[in-house]
Scaffold this motif. Structure first.
Motif, PDB file in Angstrom:
ATOM      1  N   SER A 193       0.818  -1.211   0.000  1.00 14.93           N
ATOM      2  CA  SER A 193       0.000   0.000   0.000  1.00 14.93           C
ATOM      3  C   SER A 193       0.849   1.258   0.000  1.00 14.93           C
ATOM      4  O   SER A 193       0.434   2.296  -0.527  1.00 14.93           O
ATOM      5  CB  SER A 193      -0.948   0.006   1.208  1.00 14.93           C
ATOM      6  OG  SER A 193      -0.227  -0.077   2.424  1.00 14.93           O
ATOM      7  N   ASP A 194       2.067   1.176   0.581  1.00 16.65           N
ATOM      8  CA  ASP A 194       2.936   2.355   0.625  1.00 16.65           C
ATOM      9  C   ASP A 194       3.372   2.808  -0.764  1.00 16.65           C
ATOM     10  O   ASP A 194       3.763   3.960  -0.948  1.00 16.65           O
ATOM     11  CB  ASP A 194       4.175   2.080   1.494  1.00 16.65           C
ATOM     12  CG  ASP A 194       3.834   2.060   2.978  1.00 16.65           C
ATOM     13  OD1 ASP A 194       2.710   2.477   3.323  1.00 16.65           O
ATOM     14  OD2 ASP A 194       4.676   1.618   3.775  1.00 16.65           O
ATOM     15  N   VAL A 195       3.306   1.943  -1.715  1.00 15.57           N
ATOM     16  CA  VAL A 195       3.682   2.312  -3.086  1.00 15.57           C
ATOM     17  C   VAL A 195       2.417   2.461  -3.946  1.00 15.57           C
ATOM     18  O   VAL A 195       2.456   2.346  -5.166  1.00 15.57           O
ATOM     19  CB  VAL A 195       4.644   1.279  -3.707  1.00 15.57           C
ATOM     20  CG1 VAL A 195       5.985   1.310  -2.989  1.00 15.57           C
ATOM     21  CG2 VAL A 195       4.037  -0.126  -3.665  1.00 15.57           C
ATOM     22  N   ASN A 196       1.285   2.736  -3.262  1.00 18.23           N
ATOM     23  CA  ASN A 196       0.012   3.026  -3.933  1.00 18.23           C
ATOM     24  C   ASN A 196      -0.451   1.884  -4.823  1.00 18.23           C
ATOM     25  O   ASN A 196      -0.913   2.104  -5.948  1.00 18.23           O
ATOM     26  CB  ASN A 196       0.106   4.329  -4.740  1.00 18.23           C
ATOM     27  CG  ASN A 196      -1.266   4.952  -4.980  1.00 18.23           C
ATOM     28  OD1 ASN A 196      -2.144   4.845  -4.129  1.00 18.23           O
ATOM     29  ND2 ASN A 196      -1.444   5.567  -6.130  1.00 18.23           N
ATOM     30  N   ARG A 197      -0.313   0.660  -4.300  1.00 21.64           N
ATOM     31  CA  ARG A 197      -0.784  -0.500  -5.036  1.00 21.64           C
ATOM     32  C   ARG A 197      -1.616  -1.383  -4.111  1.00 21.64           C
ATOM     33  O   ARG A 197      -1.541  -1.281  -2.882  1.00 21.64           O
ATOM     34  CB  ARG A 197       0.389  -1.304  -5.613  1.00 21.64           C
ATOM     35  CG  ARG A 197       1.082  -0.598  -6.773  1.00 21.64           C
ATOM     36  CD  ARG A 197       2.178  -1.447  -7.378  1.00 21.64           C
ATOM     37  NE  ARG A 197       2.768  -0.815  -8.543  1.00 21.64           N
ATOM     38  CZ  ARG A 197       2.303  -0.927  -9.778  1.00 21.64           C
ATOM     39  NH1 ARG A 197       1.247  -1.680 -10.002  1.00 21.64           N
ATOM     40  NH2 ARG A 197       2.876  -0.312 -10.791  1.00 21.64           N
ATOM     41  N   THR A 231      -1.315 -10.867  -7.481  1.00 22.92           N
ATOM     42  CA  THR A 231      -1.233  -9.902  -8.594  1.00 22.92           C
ATOM     43  C   THR A 231      -1.258  -8.521  -7.981  1.00 22.92           C
ATOM     44  O   THR A 231      -1.889  -8.290  -6.945  1.00 22.92           O
ATOM     45  CB  THR A 231      -2.410 -10.053  -9.571  1.00 22.92           C
ATOM     46  OG1 THR A 231      -3.637  -9.845  -8.856  1.00 22.92           O
ATOM     47  CG2 THR A 231      -2.422 -11.425 -10.215  1.00 22.92           C
ATOM     48  N   LEU A 232      -0.572  -7.578  -8.613  1.00 24.72           N
ATOM     49  CA  LEU A 232      -0.513  -6.200  -8.136  1.00 24.72           C
ATOM     50  C   LEU A 232      -1.246  -5.287  -9.114  1.00 24.72           C
ATOM     51  O   LEU A 232      -1.233  -5.504 -10.325  1.00 24.72           O
ATOM     52  CB  LEU A 232       0.936  -5.750  -7.996  1.00 24.72           C
ATOM     53  CG  LEU A 232       1.785  -6.519  -6.975  1.00 24.72           C
ATOM     54  CD1 LEU A 232       3.191  -5.941  -6.935  1.00 24.72           C
ATOM     55  CD2 LEU A 232       1.146  -6.473  -5.600  1.00 24.72           C
ATOM     56  N   GLU A 233      -1.910  -4.267  -8.548  1.00 16.57           N
ATOM     57  CA  GLU A 233      -2.668  -3.345  -9.371  1.00 16.57           C
ATOM     58  C   GLU A 233      -2.620  -1.963  -8.752  1.00 16.57           C
ATOM     59  O   GLU A 233      -2.491  -1.825  -7.521  1.00 16.57           O
ATOM     60  CB  GLU A 233      -4.122  -3.829  -9.490  1.00 16.57           C
ATOM     61  CG  GLU A 233      -4.936  -3.081 -10.520  1.00 16.57           C
ATOM     62  CD  GLU A 233      -6.348  -3.667 -10.653  1.00 16.57           C
ATOM     63  OE1 GLU A 233      -7.028  -3.343 -11.636  1.00 16.57           O
ATOM     64  OE2 GLU A 233      -6.755  -4.437  -9.765  1.00 16.57           O
ATOM     65  N   LYS A 234      -2.757  -0.955  -9.585  1.00 19.64           N
ATOM     66  CA  LYS A 234      -2.741   0.421  -9.096  1.00 19.64           C
ATOM     67  C   LYS A 234      -3.936   0.652  -8.170  1.00 19.64           C
ATOM     68  O   LYS A 234      -5.058   0.246  -8.446  1.00 19.64           O
ATOM     69  CB  LYS A 234      -2.800   1.396 -10.267  1.00 19.64           C
ATOM     70  CG  LYS A 234      -2.760   2.857  -9.831  1.00 19.64           C
ATOM     71  CD  LYS A 234      -2.816   3.793 -11.049  1.00 19.64           C
ATOM     72  CE  LYS A 234      -2.800   5.255 -10.589  1.00 19.64           C
ATOM     73  NZ  LYS A 234      -2.888   6.183 -11.753  1.00 19.64           N
ATOM     74  N   LYS A 235      -3.684   1.316  -7.052  1.00 23.87           N
ATOM     75  CA  LYS A 235      -4.741   1.643  -6.108  1.00 23.87           C
ATOM     76  C   LYS A 235      -5.407   2.954  -6.510  1.00 23.87           C
ATOM     77  O   LYS A 235      -4.745   3.941  -6.799  1.00 23.87           O
ATOM     78  CB  LYS A 235      -4.155   1.773  -4.695  1.00 23.87           C
ATOM     79  CG  LYS A 235      -5.187   2.119  -3.615  1.00 23.87           C
ATOM     80  CD  LYS A 235      -4.512   2.261  -2.261  1.00 23.87           C
ATOM     81  CE  LYS A 235      -5.514   2.641  -1.181  1.00 23.87           C
ATOM     82  NZ  LYS A 235      -4.869   2.808   0.136  1.00 23.87           N
ATOM     83  N   VAL A 236      -6.762   2.936  -6.545  1.00 25.53           N
ATOM     84  CA  VAL A 236      -7.515   4.149  -6.865  1.00 25.53           C
ATOM     85  C   VAL A 236      -8.582   4.369  -5.799  1.00 25.53           C
ATOM     86  O   VAL A 236      -8.954   3.451  -5.063  1.00 25.53           O
ATOM     87  CB  VAL A 236      -8.184   4.068  -8.257  1.00 25.53           C
ATOM     88  CG1 VAL A 236      -7.133   3.958  -9.354  1.00 25.53           C
ATOM     89  CG2 VAL A 236      -9.156   2.906  -8.325  1.00 25.53           C
ATOM     90  N   THR A 237      -9.055   5.609  -5.714  1.00 23.26           N
ATOM     91  CA  THR A 237     -10.097   5.980  -4.750  1.00 23.26           C
ATOM     92  C   THR A 237     -11.195   6.738  -5.474  1.00 23.26           C
ATOM     93  O   THR A 237     -10.922   7.578  -6.326  1.00 23.26           O
ATOM     94  CB  THR A 237      -9.516   6.853  -3.618  1.00 23.26           C
ATOM     95  OG1 THR A 237      -8.505   6.107  -2.925  1.00 23.26           O
ATOM     96  CG2 THR A 237     -10.601   7.240  -2.628  1.00 23.26           C
TER      97      THR A 237
END
Length: 400
Positions: A25-29, A100-106
């Motif tokens: 989460s610290d790398v916005n993922r 799997t990793l994905e970009k975190k959005v709000t």
């Protein structure tokens, strides 16, 4: 090592605990677990020891801070010590947790309220307030993009008083379907407080206060409106003060019928709210030129004269209506009604069979009719049966 003769082997599925999620989460993922949510563990040791080992005695972990370039991390399993467990051997086959990793959005969504069930018939739903009314939702881009709305459901069945509920928001896709896969979706609020107002209702009559005079030479005949009653909601105290709704309507200078659709909210105090069915009233003021009257007659308003004794009489159309317009001085017309027309048909000298005859009148002096009404009748022998279900038989009046 234990000899196989002195040991037993068991296979157990142990849930994997994920450590250091903040390293993602610290790398916005955000991550999704592909495989490795549980791990199979072989346990080897003395039966007396192994038989007493429960699932909660294991701890399986995967540290996301050690995630490899292929998005995998080794699973580690340990067994709580005690009761001879120091000689127990564990084997989980070098299992890994794959993600799997994905970009975190709000994104932000207004909380929508849906209702189910019906209130008591004498009550209506008032204001529904939600706190908070906007929720932030965070997660992987692919999951957040599926969200169409966030809502809560309020159940109304038989309620008669205001109430509050703490409700869990539900995610819906753009088609209105519930989203069930909510792993790693984070809501800024897990519950919302919904305050619901239930209002009593009252049904009261409506009256129109017609003012003004029509154009010179014209008169107001009648005022018709629908519905004749309205149902409104409000507090019990305010409803007790409401007895009727009076609506002003002017016909000043009019020389034709006045027809309007009226929104009653213009004439109701703000402390009352009409039900949807009561909001609009249709009104018609019938305006007629002075010295003129219009009547609608049915067969029962018409007298039959000079019917031969050997014949019976029937109307070809039992439910027909006839419009009659009369003219004269206003003084002569003011007391006129349908009976004053003296409407009749004369069947003298007519033989059995179908006929079309003229409607005639016995009008007061100075009153004339502008109407020419033709009526279809049938005369038939007294011994003949009733002609048809669509006609009506009229017996002659005594002495005719």
């Amino acid at each position: 090592a234990l000899s196989s003769a002195a040991s037993d082997v068991y296979k157990r599925q142990i849930p994997v605990e994920i450590l250091n999620e903040n390293s993602i989460s610290d790398v916005n993922r955000v991550y999704e677990v592909v495989s490795g949510k549980k791990v199979d563990v072989k346990v080897k040791g003395k039966r007396s020891v192994v038989d007493n080992i429960e699932e909660e005695d294991f701890r399986a972990t995967a540290d996301l801070s050690e995630l490899s370039k292929v998005n995998a991390v080794a699973i580690n399993v340990v067994l709580k010590s005690g009761n001879g467990r120091s000689n127990v051997e564990l084997d989980w086959g070098n299992a890994v947790l794959q993600v799997t990793l994905e970009k975190k959005v709000t994104d932000k969504f207004k909380v929508e309220v849906k209702t189910e069930g019906e209130l008591d018939s004498h009550y209506v739903l008032g204001d529904v307030n939600v706190q908070p009314n906007i929720i932030e939702v965070s997660g992987g881009k692919s999951k957040i993009s599926q969200i169409g709305s966030i809502g809560v459901v309020v159940y109304l069945d038989g309620k008669t008083e205001d109430f509050k509920d703490d409700l869990t928001p539900t995610l819906y896709d753009r088609a209105g379907n519930i989203i069930t896969d909510t792993d790693n979706i984070i809501l800024s609020y897990d519950t919302v407080r919904v305050s619901t107002t239930i209002m009593p209702t009252k049904t009261v009559p409506v009256e129109f206060q017609v003012s003004g005079k029509p154009k010179a030479g014209y008169r107001l005949v009648q005022t018709d409106y629908q519905p004749e009653t309205i149902t409104v909601s409000g507090t019990k105290e305010n409803l007790a003060r409401l007895e009727r709704l009076t609506i002003p309507l002017t016909i000043h200078g009019e020389d034709r019928d006045v027809e309007k659709e009226i929104d009653i909210t213009r004439y109701l105090s703000s402390v009352y709210q009409p039900t949807e069915e009561s909001r609009m009233i249709s009104v018609r003021c019938v305006i007629e030129k002075e010295g003129r009257r219009t009547y609608t007659l049915s067969n029962s308003d018409i007298k039959v004269v000079n019917l031969p004794n050997n014949l019976n009489f029937s109307y070809e159309e039992a439910t027909s209506k006839y419009t009659v317009v009369i003219t004269g001085a206003e003084e002569d017309l003011k007391d006129m009604d349908i009976a004053s027309l003296g409407a009749y048909i004369d069947v003298e000298d007519l033989a059995a069979g179908s006929h079309t005859v003229s409607l005639q009148y016995e009008l007061p002096d100075g009153v004339k009719t502008k109407s020419k009404c033709k009526i279809k009748i049938r005369l038939f022998d007294s011994a003949e049966t009733t002609p048809s279900e669509n006609s009506s038989i009229i017996a002659p009046e005594p002495g005719e």
